[in-house]
Every structure is written in structure tokens, then in C-alpha cells.
Design a protein around this motif. Structure first.
Motif, PDB file in Angstrom:
ATOM      1  N   THR A  23       0.811  -1.273  -0.006  1.00 52.74           N
ATOM      2  CA  THR A  23       0.041  -0.119  -0.145  1.00 52.74           C
ATOM      3  C   THR A  23       0.930   1.214  -0.001  1.00 52.74           C
ATOM      4  OG1 THR A  23      -1.622  -1.173   1.255  1.00 52.74           O
ATOM      5  CG2 THR A  23      -1.884   1.164   1.230  1.00 52.74           C
ATOM      6  N   ALA A  24       0.915   2.249  -0.891  1.00 49.93           N
ATOM      7  CA  ALA A  24       1.643   3.272  -1.239  1.00 49.93           C
ATOM      8  C   ALA A  24       1.114   4.355  -0.184  1.00 49.93           C
ATOM      9  CB  ALA A  24       1.419   3.844  -2.615  1.00 49.93           C
ATOM     10  N   VAL A  25       2.241   4.892   0.598  1.00 45.62           N
ATOM     11  CA  VAL A  25       1.870   5.934   1.715  1.00 45.62           C
ATOM     12  C   VAL A  25       2.915   6.950   1.388  1.00 45.62           C
ATOM     13  CG1 VAL A  25       2.061   6.450   4.036  1.00 45.62           C
ATOM     14  CG2 VAL A  25       1.025   4.073   3.296  1.00 45.62           C
TER      15      VAL A  25
ATOM     16  N   PRO B 118       0.760   6.640 -11.252  1.00 44.80           N
ATOM     17  CA  PRO B 118      -0.311   5.484 -11.815  1.00 44.80           C
ATOM     18  C   PRO B 118      -0.735   4.619 -10.752  1.00 44.80           C
ATOM     19  CG  PRO B 118       2.007   4.903 -12.197  1.00 44.80           C
ATOM     20  CD  PRO B 118       2.043   6.280 -11.506  1.00 44.80           C
ATOM     21  N   TYR B 119      -0.728   4.902  -9.701  1.00 45.64           N
ATOM     22  CA  TYR B 119      -1.140   4.198  -8.417  1.00 45.64           C
ATOM     23  C   TYR B 119      -1.830   5.121  -7.152  1.00 45.64           C
ATOM     24  CZ  TYR B 119       3.278   5.252  -6.678  1.00 45.64           C
ATOM     25  OH  TYR B 119       4.653   5.784  -6.568  1.00 45.64           O
ATOM     26  N   PRO B 120      -2.974   4.558  -6.592  1.00 46.75           N
ATOM     27  CA  PRO B 120      -3.201   5.734  -5.582  1.00 46.75           C
ATOM     28  C   PRO B 120      -2.373   5.770  -4.369  1.00 46.75           C
ATOM     29  CG  PRO B 120      -4.606   3.524  -5.355  1.00 46.75           C
ATOM     30  CD  PRO B 120      -3.598   3.465  -6.673  1.00 46.75           C
ATOM     31  N   LEU B 121      -2.338   6.655  -3.590  1.00 48.55           N
ATOM     32  CA  LEU B 121      -1.805   6.888  -2.321  1.00 48.55           C
ATOM     33  C   LEU B 121      -2.830   6.543  -1.049  1.00 48.55           C
ATOM     34  CD1 LEU B 121       0.545  10.032  -2.611  1.00 48.55           C
ATOM     35  CD2 LEU B 121       1.259   7.710  -2.700  1.00 48.55           C
ATOM     36  N   ALA B 122      -2.419   5.772  -0.129  1.00 49.13           N
ATOM     37  CA  ALA B 122      -3.493   5.604   0.937  1.00 49.13           C
ATOM     38  C   ALA B 122      -3.503   6.683   1.845  1.00 49.13           C
ATOM     39  CB  ALA B 122      -3.264   4.184   1.531  1.00 49.13           C
ATOM     40  N   GLY B 123      -2.536   7.336   1.891  1.00 47.89           N
ATOM     41  CA  GLY B 123      -2.447   8.510   2.809  1.00 47.89           C
ATOM     42  C   GLY B 123      -1.057   9.263   3.134  1.00 47.89           C
ATOM     43  N   HIS B 124      -1.136   9.997   3.906  1.00 45.66           N
ATOM     44  CA  HIS B 124       0.117  10.840   4.178  1.00 45.66           C
ATOM     45  C   HIS B 124       0.727  10.558   5.569  1.00 45.66           C
ATOM     46  CE1 HIS B 124       2.375  14.912   4.229  1.00 45.66           C
ATOM     47  NE2 HIS B 124       3.313  14.094   4.386  1.00 45.66           N
TER      48      HIS B 124
ATOM     49  N   ILE C 145      -3.894   4.540   8.554  1.00 47.97           N
ATOM     50  CA  ILE C 145      -3.800   4.593   7.332  1.00 47.97           C
ATOM     51  C   ILE C 145      -3.747   3.061   6.706  1.00 47.97           C
ATOM     52  CG2 ILE C 145      -2.183   4.869   5.343  1.00 47.97           C
ATOM     53  CD1 ILE C 145      -0.771   7.151   6.874  1.00 47.97           C
ATOM     54  N   ALA C 146      -3.287   2.164   7.443  1.00 47.94           N
ATOM     55  CA  ALA C 146      -3.362   0.673   7.228  1.00 47.94           C
ATOM     56  C   ALA C 146      -4.936   0.226   7.220  1.00 47.94           C
ATOM     57  CB  ALA C 146      -2.448  -0.227   8.011  1.00 47.94           C
ATOM     58  N   GLY C 147      -5.434   0.578   8.178  1.00 45.81           N
ATOM     59  CA  GLY C 147      -6.714   0.044   8.498  1.00 45.81           C
ATOM     60  C   GLY C 147      -7.896   0.592   7.465  1.00 45.81           C
TER      61      GLY C 147
ATOM     62  N   PRO D 130       1.580  -4.341   3.392  1.00 42.39           N
ATOM     63  CA  PRO D 130       2.701  -3.920   4.154  1.00 42.39           C
ATOM     64  C   PRO D 130       2.311  -2.118   3.588  1.00 42.39           C
ATOM     65  CG  PRO D 130       3.883  -5.080   2.160  1.00 42.39           C
ATOM     66  CD  PRO D 130       2.203  -5.729   2.444  1.00 42.39           C
ATOM     67  N   LEU D 131       2.548  -1.525   4.541  1.00 39.87           N
ATOM     68  CA  LEU D 131       2.532   0.220   4.000  1.00 39.87           C
ATOM     69  C   LEU D 131       3.868   0.405   3.448  1.00 39.87           C
ATOM     70  CD1 LEU D 131       0.939   1.894   6.943  1.00 39.87           C
ATOM     71  CD2 LEU D 131      -0.351   1.188   4.839  1.00 39.87           C
TER      72      LEU D 131
END
Length: 144
Positions: A19-21, A33-39, A81-83, A90-91
Motif C-alpha cells: 500500500t503506497a503511503v 499511476p497508483y493511488p496513495l493511501a495517505g500521508h 492509514i493501514a486500517g 505492507p505500508l
């Protein structure tokens, strides 16, 4: 409970890695080209830190910030963010530097420092998923 963590550059990251953070002061200036799950704000260096050229001085300032925020607050932020996405994935903490290519000569950036700090605090290793010595291929539609 701790989230699983890994690190990578924005350019080398592929969705199958986790998961991209975002962990950078600035957002990318190009479309991802992919979403970010958060900052992950509590582990993001300050703009003033970006001006520091010495690894030792930078790491001192960065670790002082991390210790000031504390492992519990950092853990809560990362778990939140992971939840939202997937606790089993993995983040992947992303930054701009491609280790071994565009970093200072001794190959450092904040993501290697957060990985070392996290391991010291939790005992859990944080793998680096980028840092290849081969040229990074341009992403294709089939990669995403």
C-alpha cells in the motif's frame, strides 16, 4: 500491534509491493499511476531539514523529530492509514530518492532513517523495495 512497513521510491514502487503511503514534504509533481493511501505526516521531514547537507546533522534532526513524536503516535498514525486499506498489506513509505542513483554519495535519505528507527523501536525489520542498480523501467499499463 504494528503495521508491516517497507520503503521505496515513488518511481520504483509497483502496486503489488503493498500500500503506497506518502512520507515526503511535497507531493509528486507528476501524476502517479497508483493511488496513495495517505500521508504519514509524523514521519515526514520538515522543509528546514531538507536544507541540511550533512548526513549526521540531518539524522540528528530527523531522529529528534521522530523521538519527539514518539513511537506510539507514529504507530497510531500508520495503523489508521493501514486500517483504511488493508492491515495485511505492507505500508510502503515512499519518497523521491532512488537509493544508489539520485541520492547523496553515501546513499542516504529519510526513508532509510525511519526504517532504522522503526526497527530499533519495535524490533521489526523494514525492507527496502527499491534501490536497484539497474535502470528503472518506465511503468507500463500492464504494471498497474
Amino acid at each position: 500491534m504494528n503495521p508491516k512497513l517497507a520503503t521505496c521510491s515513488y518511481v520504483e514502487f509497483r502496486p503489488g509491493m503493498g500500500t503506497a503511503v506518502r512520507s515526503t514534504v511535497g507531493a509528486t509533481r507528476w501524476p502517479l499511476p497508483y493511488p496513495l493511501a495517505g500521508h504519514a505526516r509524523l514521519i515526514t521531514p520538515t522543509r528546514d531539514m531538507l536544507k541540511i547537507q550533512s548526513r549526521d546533522a540531518y539524522e540528528f534532526s530527523y531522529r529528534r523529530m521522530l523521538n519527539g513524536n514518539g513511537i506510539e503516535a507514529v504507530r497510531r498514525e500508520l495503523l489508521s492509514i493501514a486500517g483504511v486499506v488493508d492491515l495485511d498489506s505492507p505500508l510502503v513509505l515512499l519518497c523521491f530518492d532512488q537509493l544508489g542513483k539520485l541520492t547523496p554519495p553515501d546513499n542516504w535519505c529519510h526513508r532509510s532513517m525511519i526504517a532504522a528507527w522503526w526497527t530499533e523501536q519495535t524490533g521489526e525489520e523494514v525492507p527496502e523495495l527499491g534501490a536497484t542498480n539497474a535502470p528503472t523501467p518506465a511503468p507500463t499499463l500492464f504494471d498497474f
